[in-house]
Design an enzyme around this catalytic site. Structure first.
Site, PDB file in Angstrom:
ATOM      1  N   LYS A  52      15.211   0.818 -14.167  1.00  0.00           N
ATOM      2  CA  LYS A  52      14.883   0.441 -12.749  1.00  0.00           C
ATOM      3  C   LYS A  52      14.620  -1.006 -12.351  1.00  0.00           C
ATOM      4  CE  LYS A  52      13.572   5.251 -12.045  1.00  0.00           C
ATOM      5  NZ  LYS A  52      12.464   6.496 -12.151  1.00  0.00           N
ATOM      6  N   GLN A  96       6.075   7.323 -12.234  1.00  0.00           N
ATOM      7  CA  GLN A  96       7.174   8.040 -12.974  1.00  0.00           C
ATOM      8  C   GLN A  96       6.355   9.323 -13.524  1.00  0.00           C
ATOM      9  OE1 GLN A  96      10.299   6.724 -13.830  1.00  0.00           O
ATOM     10  NE2 GLN A  96      10.889   8.868 -14.674  1.00  0.00           N
ATOM     11  N   ASP A 119      10.359   7.346  -3.441  1.00  0.00           N
ATOM     12  CA  ASP A 119      11.193   8.571  -3.886  1.00  0.00           C
ATOM     13  C   ASP A 119      11.282   9.573  -2.943  1.00  0.00           C
ATOM     14  OD1 ASP A 119      11.811   8.239  -6.554  1.00  0.00           O
ATOM     15  OD2 ASP A 119       9.702   8.843  -7.395  1.00  0.00           O
TER      16      ASP A 119
END
Length: 297
Positions: A52, A96, A119
């Protein structure tokens, strides 16, 4: 001939379009910022966040990575979240998953500023999605929609069967495909571990989305002739290779390919799209927070 949908190529196109958006930010003196937070040293998670961060660098997003030790407390992580919420240079961020056992991930999600929740997991953002007014579409479901569009699959009036009801893929994708929109208007069936006669449900579908995390759960006998198959699963299985394993999807590719009109491979299908849509959401977040008008792909 079956169309093998190239997720890498579609993701590259989206990243290229996002670079044009970021050039508009530069003219306004703004650089979109994305932070990743990793608690502990899980190897798979380390790989994900490094990819990412690399994506950010490639398109011109300011990538920031925050690492906390495996024994970090909930208070330690909450403090980091509060700092990112208050940092005007960070327009979006994620923690994460998975996190260590002492961390309540639900508390983490609720503490993230919904405007920076790229997200799309905060309850406020989930509610907005269900209401048809999404601030951010969750990355993998949105990526699935983009893949379907790239293959010229019109979901209007189609029967879509989703195998898997996770909060990350199954549930939000079902909501998106149900909505009265150009990339929705489908009739959606969601299957799960308690579903009776799964094969009957999948064989009758125009589009099958497998997102359950079970290696090669579906094979060609469970796919209707001419169906479109989107395989979200990425599973590591033992194999006689240099690494000692290989990656397979939730669909047995070769037999399903014989039946499908279009299918995504694993790897190289949905995975690249998830990362591309994270960049998309970051640019969208920056546009909203900085009041810079950009044309998102």
């Amino acid at each position: 001939m079956t169309d093998v949908i190239d997720g890498n190529a579609v993701a590259d196109d989206i990243r290229s379009d996002l670079e044009d958006c970021i050039a508009t930010f530069e003219d306004a003196g703004v650089t979109p910022g994305l932070a990743t937070v990793l608690v502990g040293d899980d190897p798979a998670s380390e790989t994900y966040v490094s990819m990412k961060q690399r994506d950010c660098e490639e398109v011109g997003i300011n990538g920031v990575h925050v690492e906390l030790p495996a024994d970090a407390s909930q208070a330690d992580l909450n403090s980091t979240i509060d700092e990112l919420n208050d940092d005007p240079d960070i327009h979006g961020y994620l923690v994460q998953d998975p996190t260590p056992d002492q961390i309540d991930y639900r508390e983490v999600i609720r503490r993230i500023d919904p405007a920076k929740d790229v997200d799309g997991f905060h309850p406020e953002n989930v509610g907005r999605l269900v209401a048809g007014d999404a601030r951010f579409k969750p990355c993998t479901p949105h990526g699935v929609q983009k893949l379907l569009a790239s293959a010229a699959v019109d979901t209007e009036g189609k029967d879509v069967t989703i195998v898997g009801r996770s909060r990350i893929v199954g549930k939000p994708l079902a909501n998106l495909l149900l909505q009265k929109a150009d990339d929705g208007n489908a009739t959606v069936t969601v299957c799960h571990s308690r579903t009776q006669d799964l094969a009957e449900k999948t064989r009758s579908a125009d589009v099958v989305v497998a997102a359950v995390g079970a290696p090669e759960l579906l094979d060609g006998s469970m796919i209707g002739e001419g169906a479109v198959v989107i395989d979200v699963g990425v599973n590591r299985v033992d194999a006689d290779t240099e690494k000692g394993y290989e990656l397979v999807g939730d669909v047995e590719f070769e037999s399903a390919k014989e039946k499908a009109s279009a299918i995504t491979p694993v790897p190289g299908g949905v995975g690249p799209m998830t990362r591309a849509m994270l960049l998309y959401n970051t640019v969208k977040a920056a546009s909203q927070q900085e009041d810079v008008d950009v044309e998102l792909p």
